[in-house]
Design a protein around this motif. Structure first.
Motif, PDB file in Angstrom:
ATOM      1  N   ALA A   1      -0.552  -8.203 -19.651  1.00 46.26           N
ATOM      2  CA  ALA A   1      -1.515  -8.233 -18.544  1.00 46.26           C
ATOM      3  C   ALA A   1      -2.288  -9.556 -18.543  1.00 46.26           C
ATOM      4  CB  ALA A   1      -2.481  -7.054 -18.662  1.00 46.26           C
TER       5      ALA A   1
ATOM      6  N   PRO B   1      -5.790  -8.970 -14.080  1.00 49.02           N
ATOM      7  CA  PRO B   1      -4.627  -8.595 -14.889  1.00 49.02           C
ATOM      8  C   PRO B   1      -3.908  -7.323 -14.441  1.00 49.02           C
ATOM      9  CG  PRO B   1      -6.624  -7.833 -15.963  1.00 49.02           C
ATOM     10  CD  PRO B   1      -7.066  -8.546 -14.696  1.00 49.02           C
ATOM     11  N   THR B   2      -4.408  -6.626 -13.413  1.00 54.46           N
ATOM     12  CA  THR B   2      -3.832  -5.300 -13.127  1.00 54.46           C
ATOM     13  C   THR B   2      -2.841  -5.313 -11.955  1.00 54.46           C
ATOM     14  OG1 THR B   2      -5.860  -4.755 -11.913  1.00 54.46           O
ATOM     15  CG2 THR B   2      -5.691  -3.968 -14.187  1.00 54.46           C
ATOM     16  N   HIS B   3      -2.207  -4.165 -11.763  1.00 55.99           N
ATOM     17  CA  HIS B   3      -1.136  -4.007 -10.767  1.00 55.99           C
ATOM     18  C   HIS B   3      -1.621  -4.287  -9.351  1.00 55.99           C
ATOM     19  CE1 HIS B   3      -3.481  -0.368 -10.746  1.00 55.99           C
ATOM     20  NE2 HIS B   3      -3.090  -0.202  -9.504  1.00 55.99           N
ATOM     21  N   ASP B   4      -2.939  -4.089  -9.102  1.00 55.60           N
ATOM     22  CA  ASP B   4      -3.454  -4.275  -7.743  1.00 55.60           C
ATOM     23  C   ASP B   4      -3.936  -5.708  -7.513  1.00 55.60           C
ATOM     24  OD1 ASP B   4      -5.510  -3.781  -9.560  1.00 55.60           O
ATOM     25  OD2 ASP B   4      -6.831  -2.899  -8.056  1.00 55.60           O
ATOM     26  N   ASP B   5      -3.692  -6.606  -8.456  1.00 60.68           N
ATOM     27  CA  ASP B   5      -4.028  -8.030  -8.289  1.00 60.68           C
ATOM     28  C   ASP B   5      -2.799  -8.764  -7.806  1.00 60.68           C
ATOM     29  OD1 ASP B   5      -6.811  -8.153  -9.150  1.00 60.68           O
ATOM     30  OD2 ASP B   5      -6.042  -7.497 -11.098  1.00 60.68           O
TER      31      ASP B   5
ATOM     32  N   ALA C   1      -4.606  -2.721 -18.866  1.00 57.20           N
ATOM     33  CA  ALA C   1      -3.699  -3.025 -17.744  1.00 57.20           C
ATOM     34  C   ALA C   1      -2.234  -2.655 -17.990  1.00 57.20           C
ATOM     35  CB  ALA C   1      -3.834  -4.492 -17.349  1.00 57.20           C
ATOM     36  N   PRO C   2      -1.640  -2.962 -19.173  1.00 57.80           N
ATOM     37  CA  PRO C   2      -0.211  -2.628 -19.318  1.00 57.80           C
ATOM     38  C   PRO C   2       0.048  -1.121 -19.153  1.00 57.80           C
ATOM     39  CG  PRO C   2      -0.898  -4.197 -21.003  1.00 57.80           C
ATOM     40  CD  PRO C   2      -2.159  -3.746 -20.318  1.00 57.80           C
TER      41      PRO C   2
ATOM     42  N   ARG D   1      -8.595  -1.630   8.034  1.00 50.76           N
ATOM     43  CA  ARG D   1      -7.525  -2.387   7.379  1.00 50.76           C
ATOM     44  C   ARG D   1      -7.767  -3.889   7.386  1.00 50.76           C
ATOM     45  NH1 ARG D   1      -2.400   0.235   7.248  1.00 50.76           N
ATOM     46  NH2 ARG D   1      -2.789   2.202   6.189  1.00 50.76           N
TER      47      ARG D   1
ATOM     48  N   THR E   1      -0.569   0.006 -15.487  1.00 53.18           N
ATOM     49  CA  THR E   1       0.500  -0.372 -14.556  1.00 53.18           C
ATOM     50  C   THR E   1       1.657   0.620 -14.637  1.00 53.18           C
ATOM     51  OG1 THR E   1      -0.097  -2.682 -14.707  1.00 53.18           O
ATOM     52  CG2 THR E   1       2.147  -2.213 -13.971  1.00 53.18           C
TER      53      THR E   1
ATOM     54  N   MET F   1       0.861  -1.188   0.000  1.00 53.50           N
ATOM     55  CA  MET F   1       0.000   0.000   0.000  1.00 53.50           C
ATOM     56  C   MET F   1       0.890   1.227   0.000  1.00 53.50           C
ATOM     57  SD  MET F   1      -3.451  -0.727   1.255  1.00 53.50           S
ATOM     58  CE  MET F   1      -3.711  -0.042   2.884  1.00 53.50           C
TER      59      MET F   1
ATOM     60  N   PRO G   1      -6.462  -6.383   2.855  1.00 51.94           N
ATOM     61  CA  PRO G   1      -6.179  -5.492   1.729  1.00 51.94           C
ATOM     62  C   PRO G   1      -5.262  -6.155   0.700  1.00 51.94           C
ATOM     63  CG  PRO G   1      -4.851  -4.882   3.634  1.00 51.94           C
ATOM     64  CD  PRO G   1      -5.736  -6.004   4.083  1.00 51.94           C
ATOM     65  N   ASP G   2      -5.042  -5.446  -0.408  1.00 50.01           N
ATOM     66  CA  ASP G   2      -4.198  -5.948  -1.505  1.00 50.01           C
ATOM     67  C   ASP G   2      -2.717  -5.800  -1.163  1.00 50.01           C
ATOM     68  OD1 ASP G   2      -6.503  -6.365  -3.184  1.00 50.01           O
ATOM     69  OD2 ASP G   2      -6.540  -4.221  -3.607  1.00 50.01           O
ATOM     70  N   VAL G   3      -2.306  -6.334  -0.039  1.00 45.69           N
ATOM     71  CA  VAL G   3      -0.909  -6.220   0.404  1.00 45.69           C
ATOM     72  C   VAL G   3      -0.341  -7.630   0.509  1.00 45.69           C
ATOM     73  CG1 VAL G   3       0.624  -5.384   2.228  1.00 45.69           C
ATOM     74  CG2 VAL G   3      -1.492  -4.142   1.717  1.00 45.69           C
TER      75      VAL G   3
ATOM     76  N   ASP H   1      -8.906  -4.144  -1.377  1.00 43.53           N
ATOM     77  CA  ASP H   1      -9.109  -2.807  -0.808  1.00 43.53           C
ATOM     78  C   ASP H   1     -10.532  -2.320  -1.019  1.00 43.53           C
ATOM     79  OD1 ASP H   1      -6.453  -2.753  -0.161  1.00 43.53           O
ATOM     80  OD2 ASP H   1      -5.844  -1.442  -1.801  1.00 43.53           O
TER      81      ASP H   1
ATOM     82  N   TYR I   1     -11.283  -2.118 -11.157  1.00 41.19           N
ATOM     83  CA  TYR I   1     -12.373  -3.068 -10.923  1.00 41.19           C
ATOM     84  C   TYR I   1     -13.184  -3.260 -12.197  1.00 41.19           C
ATOM     85  CZ  TYR I   1     -10.762  -1.626  -6.419  1.00 41.19           C
ATOM     86  OH  TYR I   1      -9.925  -1.326  -5.368  1.00 41.19           O
TER      87      TYR I   1
ATOM     88  N   GLU J   1     -10.578  -4.353 -19.103  1.00 39.50           N
ATOM     89  CA  GLU J   1      -9.508  -4.122 -18.128  1.00 39.50           C
ATOM     90  C   GLU J   1      -8.169  -4.688 -18.592  1.00 39.50           C
ATOM     91  OE1 GLU J   1      -9.471  -6.466 -14.529  1.00 39.50           O
ATOM     92  OE2 GLU J   1      -9.075  -4.709 -13.283  1.00 39.50           O
ATOM     93  N   SER J   2      -8.205  -5.872 -19.188  1.00 34.42           N
ATOM     94  CA  SER J   2      -6.931  -6.509 -19.545  1.00 34.42           C
ATOM     95  C   SER J   2      -6.267  -5.824 -20.740  1.00 34.42           C
ATOM     96  CB  SER J   2      -7.119  -8.007 -19.816  1.00 34.42           C
ATOM     97  OG  SER J   2      -8.016  -8.221 -20.889  1.00 34.42           O
TER      98      SER J   2
ATOM     99  N   VAL K   1      -4.275   3.081  -6.645  1.00 35.63           N
ATOM    100  CA  VAL K   1      -5.249   3.027  -7.737  1.00 35.63           C
ATOM    101  C   VAL K   1      -5.804   1.610  -7.789  1.00 35.63           C
ATOM    102  CG1 VAL K   1      -5.669   3.302 -10.203  1.00 35.63           C
ATOM    103  CG2 VAL K   1      -4.036   4.805  -9.057  1.00 35.63           C
TER     104      VAL K   1
END
Lengths: 255, 255
Positions: free
Chosen positions: B122, B82-86, A193-194, A48, A197, A1, B54-56, B21, A211, A189-190, A208
């Motif tokens: 992604a 596929p994203t950075h938060d996955d 995504a690149p 949290r 990121t 985070m 959370p996404d940690v 999150d 979803y 989304e996919s 960020v």
């Protein structure tokens, strides 16, 4: 985070312990988590973690011990009613090594609600709290919650929880509230995504979330930016909007 | 929990780890817990705990380690997109001390969905799983989940979870399903509680949950009986019905 970067001010954190077999059986859908999360967010406290545990005193006590050490505040919901399956008070007392005793103040509040002389053994149960606990007023049905150090014990019924949080507000110390912005667009989304990121990597200090959703058969994505820094929020929002427009996404909504 | 009496057959247990999150911020209301709880209950697996984290990656990994040891099955939802938060795949791998590697089988499934040559970086991320993982088919969007020992990793979107649980069903071993019965009556819970407590004490081996509600201004109570023993269920239901009628409660519904 990113909010845990050493440069950021320390966040004030909370955990929610949802207590009740009825939630774990799927019979009752918890409504307190989303309400509490938003309510805490507004006063600068970040939820949290949340846990859902059964009506088993030792399990509740263990979770109270662990979670109250890991977070600034621990809220519990459920299990402080008059029946045999309400075991939260005993469990919280056990977590603190405290006794459960009758509170004269709680008796007075319950008598004001039920009428003088109307406290049977079950109602008297709701007037018992761990030694040293401070009551939390229940403006709706009289039966109080209680606070023991950083543990805040509330009932399970959402409208009672919501009223009692207002009672609690002056006792809580928050940090800087997170601000957020959301961009919703029709785009897969996919495919995004690149680029997304790379953009997020260029903007330290913000979170960020991405979803995906479907509008009918068309794939869409919601991008949620969260940061305590208003200027950073505006810059991130602009950058994400530009990205969405550059790839040709149809922007549905910005909030 | 009476189901933990030494006389009762050992229950098969599960835990759910909700990762995201967006749930902890209150933005998204989790819908997977109630569905999974009921679905598992039908095949004789009891959901005993849930956690929202959370996404940690380190927080996720720690929860995976703890919960997979405490329960027969651990389900996770969210964080495999596929994203950075996955970050779930990396975190689960860390919990097992495993590497994350590209799965040829997952690539083939994703190419079947997106089309040959359509896997950008992604989408390829969704084809990475911890070494030793067995894929869980996703009949809707191709992107698979995976199983590593007793840990079952699923996406967050409820209709995908629901489809993938059907894929998983043959791999899961349940115990004897709990049966339940519910009596809803207009009566104040705290007036019923003393008699109810005595009655429940006389009926070992069953769980009775008591849940107050309001119908307009009139207080009501739902009594939910749960046991694996059908004869015991019938006896408990009769006893509770007699109690409600004896005190003069208006019985609304029995199911």
């Amino acid at each position: 985070m990113d909010s845990e970067d050493s440069a950021a001010p320390r966040a004030v954190t909370a955990c929610l312990l949802v207590i009740g077999d009825e939630v774990l059986s799927g019979r009752t859908r918890d409504a307190n988590l989303p309400y509490l999360a938003r309510w805490l967010g507004e006063i600068g406290i970040q939820l949290r973690e949340a846990r859902v545990v059964p009506d088993v005193p030792q399990v509740i006590a263990d979770a109270v011990l662990t979670c109250r050490q890991a977070f600034d505040y621990l809220f519990t919901t459920g299990g402080i009613g008059p029946t045999h399956d309400d075991r939260t008070t005993v469990a919280v007392a056990r977590a603190f090594g405290a006794q459960v005793t009758l509170s004269d103040e709680a008796v007075a509040r319950l008598e004001a609600y039920y009428g003088p002389g109307q406290l049977n053994e079950a109602r008297l149960k709701m007037a018992h709290v761990p030694t040293g606990a401070r009551l939390i007023d229940n403006p709706i049905t009289g039966a109080p919650g209680f606070q023991l150090e950083n543990v805040l014990v509330l009932p399970g019924i959402p409208r009672l929880v919501q009223a009692m949080l207002e009672v609690l507000r002056p006792r809580l110390t928050g940090g800087q509230p997170l601000r957020s912005a959301t961009l919703r667009a029709l785009y897969r989304e996919s495919d995004l995504a690149p680029d997304l990121t790379r953009l997020v990597q260029e903007m330290p200090g913000i979170q960020v979330g991405s979803y995906p959703f479907f509008q009918g058969e068309r794939p869409g994505v919601s991008l949620v930016i969260r940061t305590a820094d208003e200027a950073l929020l505006a810059r991130a929002r602009d950058a994400l909007r530009r990205l969405l427009l550059r790839v040709g996404a149809e922007l549905l909504e910005e909030s």
